[in-house]
Design an enzyme around this catalytic site. Structure first.
Site, PDB file in Angstrom:
ATOM      1  N   THR A 413       0.856  -1.189   0.000  1.00 59.80           N
ATOM      2  CA  THR A 413       0.000   0.000   0.000  1.00 59.80           C
ATOM      3  C   THR A 413       0.887   1.232   0.000  1.00 59.80           C
ATOM      4  O   THR A 413       1.868   1.299   0.749  1.00 59.80           O
ATOM      5  CB  THR A 413      -0.940   0.011   1.220  1.00 59.80           C
ATOM      6  OG1 THR A 413      -1.713   1.219   1.217  1.00 59.80           O
ATOM      7  CG2 THR A 413      -0.191  -0.088   2.532  1.00 59.80           C
ATOM      8  N   HIS A 465       2.769 -11.457  14.391  1.00 61.07           N
ATOM      9  CA  HIS A 465       3.862 -11.984  15.219  1.00 61.07           C
ATOM     10  C   HIS A 465       3.648 -13.458  15.584  1.00 61.07           C
ATOM     11  O   HIS A 465       4.577 -14.123  16.063  1.00 61.07           O
ATOM     12  CB  HIS A 465       3.983 -11.148  16.504  1.00 61.07           C
ATOM     13  CG  HIS A 465       5.401 -11.007  16.990  1.00 61.07           C
ATOM     14  ND1 HIS A 465       6.386 -11.891  16.652  1.00 61.07           N
ATOM     15  CD2 HIS A 465       5.983 -10.077  17.797  1.00 61.07           C
ATOM     16  CE1 HIS A 465       7.519 -11.525  17.221  1.00 61.07           C
ATOM     17  NE2 HIS A 465       7.302 -10.425  17.920  1.00 61.07           N
TER      18      HIS A 465
END
Length: 494
Positions: A413, A465
């Site tokens: 993006t 994560h």
């Protein structure tokens, strides 16, 4: 042969409906498209018409009965019966025998899309239309589908208004092919809705509920069509606390009016695409262990290379050389070196993808979409630029297909085109990472003990994560930085 009379599909927010008025009785002869019954919901009154000629052989749900979407409420059988008095609002001008009535249908929806919404009608009843003219836009959770006229003619009945929910291949209108606009009688103007009076202000089931609660019509404020009283209005009135004898507090509407004064505000419903974007972003925030790491890159080498070859590149390939091709090339190479960033989580499994489909965030008038650039590792710089340009144009014009929107292993993006200096992009599920590019801005940098003004850009990598460790995320971002600062390495594959 018999035909079932069914309740129309109800909007998502409507749980059930009430049979308001039957315009025919058992044994009546009916003709195709004749109004049979009105179904009242909390918000609108739906009309159910006869799908074909026949006789009403059975009415299983009387007026006042509570019904569900697509529930069978009656049966039409073949044969002749006593003539039913025609409903005034169904009277239509005679159509010549050479006129062909074509059903306007919702396109077939993909497997992953349950329903759609009527976004915009581009023609009104009685308007002349030509073959292949766009009649209506159908909005799904991901794309906008166009329904075009199959022949020249005049738009007949419009069965579903803008904002209503429809299903795949459902009939939403009629096209009278072969009719000229001048010969088509104008659709009768709907009378202004006036507040209902007496028993018409509430359906039988609502009146029963009012009697159970010990309320009269004057005790309840109707919010339905034409001032009709709904079940929710009755419940609200029944649960309304008695006014305290002390000084009454001003009504909220009065407070809002006093605060706004002569200022105005506008309330519009969310589009399906905007609601889907909101839900997916919220899901990403709540269902992933999202973390963002940052770095910065010196864009001078790429800017110099682009300045030197952009004219030759455009003459040779017919497309401009932008920055996105460098970003995609660098990302693709980094994904090869860090397979976990190109993976996704499916339940308790990790799915490693051996292909490189890169989603490109594109801003459209209806919201942010992420069409997919397939097999980016097999494309050259010109192929990448052409692919991104084509996706951007389709996104702007609402022409993206479901196949172009589905899939993708990693998202890029570029908020820098809008002036964003730094941001933390949100992961595009079910992917595990997204790269945010930002504004290129001249900043003083220390180079070999000297201060130089260089065009710098911040990079932001948001990642899950649960799958990607800090070492991998930092290594991935540093790899992109090194490839962008020395674009020759992209050509030499080092």
């Amino acid at each position: 042969m018999t035909t079932e009379i069914k309740v129309p599909v109800l909007p998502e927010s409507v749980a059930d409906a009430t049979v308001a008025t039957w315009h025919v009785q058992a044994g009546d002869a009916v003709s195709r498209d004749q109004l049979l019954v009105e179904i009242e919901t909390d918000k609108v009154v739906l009309e159910v018409v006869a799908p074909e000629d026949g006789v009403i052989s059975e009415i299983s749900q009387e007026e006042g009965a509570t019904v569900l979407g697509e529930q069978v409420i009656g049966i039409i059988a073949e044969g002749e019966g006593k003539a039913a008095a025609p409903a005034p609002k169904e009277e239509t001008p005679a159509v010549s025998a050479d006129v062909k009535v074509i059903d306007i249908l919702v396109p077939v929806l993909p497997e992953s899309v349950a329903d759609a919404t009527i976004a915009t009608w581009h023609a009104q009843e009685g308007d002349a239309v030509s073959r292949d003219q766009n009649l209506v836009d159908i909005e799904t959770d991901k794309v906008v589908l166009e329904v075009v006229a199959q022949d020249d003619g005049v738009l007949g009945k419009v069965l579903f208004a803008e904002g209503e929910t429809v299903l795949g291949e459902q009939k939403i209108g009629e096209l009278n092919a072969g009719v000229a606009a001048a010969s088509a009688a104008p659709a009768p103007a709907e009378a202004e809705e006036a507040p209902a009076a007496g028993d018409e202000i509430a359906s039988p089931s609502v009146r029963r509920l009012m009697n159970e609660k010990g309320l009269s019509a004057s005790d309840v404020t109707g919010t339905g069509k034409g001032g009709r009283i709904t079940k929710e209005d009755v419940e609200k009135a029944a649960n309304k606390p008695a006014a305290a004898p002390a000084k009454p507090s001003p009504a909220p509407a009065a407070q809002a009016s006093a605060v706004l004064g002569e200022r105005t505000q506008k309330r519009v419903p969310m589009t399906r695409l905007r609601k889907t974007i909101a839900n997916r972003l919220l899901e990403a925030k709540n269902s992933t262990a999202m973390l963002t790491t940052f770095n910065e890159v010196n864009m001078k080498p790429i800017m110099d290379l682009r300045k030197q070859y952009k004219d030759v590149f455009e003459d040779r390939h017919g497309v401009r050389l932008g920055f996105m091709s460098f970003y995609v090339k660098a990302v693709t190479e980094a994904l090869k070196r860090f397979p976990a960033v190109n993976a996704s989580i499916d339940g308790d499994d990790i799915v490693y993808h051996n292909f490189f489909d890169v989603s490109i965030a594109v801003s459209t008038p209806r919201g942010l979409v992420t069409p997919v650039l397939r097999d980016a590792d097999q494309l050259g710089m010109a192929g990448i630029e052409s692919g991104i340009r084509e996706l951007a144009i389709k996104g702007r014009d609402g022409k993206l297909t479901m196949d172009e929107m589905q899939g993708g292993n990693f998202t890029i993006t570029n908020g820098g085109v809008f002036g964003s200096l730094l941001s933390t992009p949100i992961i595009n599920l079910p992917q595990t990472a997204i790269l945010g590019m930002h504004k290129i801005q001249d900043r003083p940098m220390a180079v070999d003990g000297k201060v130089e003004i260089l065009p710098m850009m911040y990079l932001a990598l948001s990642y899950d994560h649960r799958l990607i460790d800090g070492k991998e995320s930092v290594g991935f971002l540093v790899t992109i930085k090194e490839l962008l600062e020395d674009p020759t390495r992209l050509l030499l594959d080092i």
